[in-house]
Design a protein around this motif. Structure first.
Motif: not given
Length: 777
Positions: A292-312
């Protein structure tokens, strides 16, 4: 003192979604706003709801009336698939026609026909949950959104749930309409209790929770696994409670019960948003927290979502489609999305994972994958993955090889780090051979071949006690599985076909790696399928059917059980009329067995008078894997234009971009892989062989961006739904007059140019010299 749950407001569970309501007074007719949109890439063309609705297929296989897909948040081949669960799905999961959500569990199997995973359901309520039943909160599809890596819903209670994911973690944002916000995590749903052996969860501190679950019973198998979680909260809890078998204990902070759960309260009167990040691991709770801490170190939900979009977009962008209708592009990219969901990443960020022998191990230099629906994915899925990403496919094969060495034999349907033994045959053989044939070769071929031979020659070979090939002693003795002998596997006639195909795959793999003696022996065994072909059986005006063969011959001639050709009891998820065409490695043998080319063509034409007939009618059933290759067999009889017409009819009439757009279970991307190939106009008909039957592309232009940096371009001049017929074909400007392409000819890229028309062209690739190769002289 223990109290009964108060049964307050309808409960909501965690759905995978991203985005937070920014206007608490938004009208209910409008969907909740999303702060991060998919953008213009292929992600925007994916509809994760495809396959979540039931379809009309008379006599469908058990739990096969829908694609059994899920709409939740996941990354390509991720450990986490955070998705809503509804009450009436079969197998359990999400059913589009339901109007109630019971929870949001952390992992799901894409399209499997058996209940599996759905670990750690989370739900949200206003007030303490009613612990005497599964939570239930209503919703409408107008209030629901989903795209790759994202899911969001506003429930009837007014709670909005948004989810996104990384490979090993998920992030949820809950927006409550007022005071009394609670989140709960449970051992499982009520209808999962037979599958939960153990569950524990603990509040470590006000913002950290850990726990684990032992899950068992996939397809009624004995195999089980332990999975761990660690969750961080964006805000401290204000209260806690646990329950055990419906008895609520306010103030408790730890639960250890297979029928229990943990509920957490928050002050949501003023601050209405609570976020939760949760990591998974199959190693330990500490490893889950590290993931968890390695892959989602912060509380920026939208940034995590944007990284998911980029991965897909990176993964989906390996195939670039130009032209065609919006609906066809959506169907294509949705199918490719489903292909790329599983198997799942199984090792932690530091490489650790538990082996099939229970020993803690480390994946050094590769990714360990888990969950292989072997019987399904060997037919065309592994070939597609090997074309698009040979490095990833190599890791998958290495995962199978290592699993086989840890447990004693190559597994058939491994779930997590155990063998379920689901389905029949010996599918790891064609999976490995198919990967090698299409360029995925970064694994130890000698180790692979040794395991393949052991499973095919040693009746005692078993993975975690599950036989590699049930009935192998009889098969080695008689060269078929007799239907009247004791201790035979399900469907002896169709399982004989599976074993023969696996033997052929071993032979082709041995041939490819330079072991001529082994190749000759196993290629000869590939002919054994003919031992269950009754060339004298007549039914429905046709002659020659695969039938269940008996132990004793009569007058020196084979003796067969006289079953009706529509009877499914002697076959695995199919019938005699359907399985007669299941020898893709020996299509000329099928042609001879049914009376020659005209009879073969007539039989296929009759078969395709229905395109999704189920298992109890003597016609084609696209909703299940045994017939995936059948539409591609016409070219061996000199009629490739019939394959072009039938495949296009299946694509147009059976598939779509709607929730009911899959004809049956997706089976971890197997059905979707068929659709991807069909839309490209090529198909890997012969497992273990690097070659493709030529159909016709649906799109004007498709570019495959190969991992070696080359591009394979498929041009369809005149491409249209009603123009499936090949008038001519060139490869890099050179005419192609054969309905077969060797993968080696295009593995380093090139340009295939189809000229397509609306009228059949019987002259193209119909001569004897232009047909696909016969694997047997």
């Amino acid at each position: 003192m223990k109290l009964r749950g108060p049964g307050l407001a309808a409960t909501l569970l965690l759905a995978a979604a991203c985005g937070e309501r920014t206007d608490d007074d938004a009208p209910r007719g409008d969907p909740p706003p999303v702060s991060t949109e998919p953008g213009e890439g292929p992600v925007a063309l994916v509809n994760p709801f495809v396959g979540t609705a039931t379809v009309s297929a008379p006599g469908a296989v058990a739990n096969g009336k829908s694609g059994a897909t899920f709409p939740g948040a996941a990354l390509p081949f991720g450990m986490v698939q955070w998705s809503p669960d509804t009450p009436n799905a079969a197998p359990q999961g999400y059913l589009y026609s339901d109007s109630v959500i019971n929870g949001f569990s952390l992992n799901h199997l894409n399209g499997a026909g058996c209940q599996g995973e759905r670990d750690f359901p989370i739900f949200a309520t206003l007030g303490l949950p009613d612990v005497t039943r599964d939570p239930a909160d209503g919703f409408s599809h107008r209030q629901e959104r989903a795209s790759p890596g994202f899911y969001q819903v506003e429930l009837d209670s007014g709670i909005t749930v948004a989810l996104t994911a990384t490979t090993r973690s998920g992030t949820a944002r809950f927006t409550f309409p007022g005071a009394g916000g609670h989140l709960s995590i449970t051992s499982g749903f009520a209808n999962d209790r037979l599958f939960t052996e153990a569950f524990e969860a603990e509040v470590v501190n006000g913002q950290l929770i850990t726990g684990s679950r032992v899950t068992r019973g996939f397809c009624l198998a004995a195999a089980k696994y332990r999975i761990y979680f660690a969750a961080r909260l964006s805000r401290p809890i204000t209260s806690s409670a646990t329950w055990d078998d419906g008895e609520l204990s306010p103030g408790a902070r730890r639960i250890d019960s297979p029928r229990g759960g943990l509920s957490l309260g928050f002050d949501t009167a003023r601050r209405r948003v609570v976020e939760l990040k949760l990591g998974l691991s199959y190693t330990s709770a500490e490893a889950a927290l590290a993931n968890l801490d390695a892959e989602a170190p912060d509380w920026d939900f939208d940034a995590t979502h944007r990284r998911a979009i980029d991965a897909w977009n990176r993964e989906l962008g390996r195939v670039e489609v130009e032209g065609g209708s919006d609906a066809d592009r959506r169907a294509f990219y949705t199918a490719l999305y489903h292909v790329l969901l599983q198997p799942k990443t199984f090792n932690d960020v530091d490489g650790a994972f538990p082996g099939f022998d229970g020993v803690s191990r480390v994946a050094d230099g590769y990714t360990r994958y888990a969950n292989f629906s072997g019987w399904d994915i060997y037919r065309s899925w592994i070939q597609l993955i090997s074309v698009l990403s040979p490095s990833r496919a190599s890791d998958m094969v290495r995962s199978l090889i290592d699993s086989g060495e840890e447990c004693g034999a190559l597994p058939r349907w491994p779930l997590a780090n155990g063998e379920t033994g689901a389905m029949v045959g010996d599918p790891a053989d064609p999976i490995i051979a198919g990967a090698w044939a299409f360029g995925a070769r970064d694994f130890d071929a000698a180790r692979a071949l040794a395991l393949m031979q052991r499973g095919a020659s040693d009746p005692g070979a078993a993975c975690n006690g599950v036989p590699a090939r049930p009935g192998l002693a009889a098969y080695l003795d008689r060269h078929y599985l007799p239907s009247d002998a004791p201790k035979m596997p399900h469907g002896p006639a169709s399982t004989t076909l599976e074993y023969a195909l696996s033997d052929f795959s071993i032979g082709k793999f041995a041939e490819a790696v330079g072991d001529a003696a082994t190749a000759a022996a196993y290629l000869e065994r590939g002919r054994y399928w003919r031992n269950v072909l009754d060339e004298t059986h007549e039914a429905r005006g046709f002659r020659g059917y695969v039938m269940p063969r008996l132990t004793s011959d009569v007058g020196g001639a084979p003796s067969f059980a006289p079953v009706d050709v529509s009877d499914r009891s002697a076959f695995v998820e199919g019938n005699s009329a359907q399985y007669t065409f299941f020898a893709p490695h020996d299509v000329p043998g099928i042609i001879a067995g049914v009376g020659g080319e005209p009879a073969f063509i007539a039989r296929l034409d009759d078969l395709f008078s229905e395109l999704n007939a189920g298992v109890s009618r003597p016609h084609f059933y696209m909703g299940n894997e045994p017939q995936f290759g059948t539409p591609w067999e016409y070219p061996w009889a000199g009629a490739p234009w019939r394959t072009q017409a039938v495949v296009r009819a299946i694509v147009s009439e059976v598939f779509s971009d709607a929730p009911d757009g899959l004809p049956g279970n997706d089976d971890l991307g197997a059905t979707s892989a068929w659709l991807v190939w069909a839309m490209l106009g090529l198909y890997p008909e012969v497992p273990g062989v690097g070659g493709l039957v030529v159909g016709s592309p649906l799109f004007p232009r498709v570019t495959l961006h190969l991992e070696n940096g080359k591009e394979l371009v498929i041009v369809g001049e005149g491409a249209a739904r009603d123009a499936p017929y090949v008038e001519s074909l060139t490869l890099d400007g050179v005419p192609v007059t054969r309905a077969w392409l060797e993968w080696g000819a295009i593995a380093n890229g090139g340009e295939l140019v189809f000229t397509l028309g609306r009228a059949p062209n019987p002259a193209w690739a119909s001569a004897a010299s232009e047909r696909p190769p016969a694997m047997y002289p």
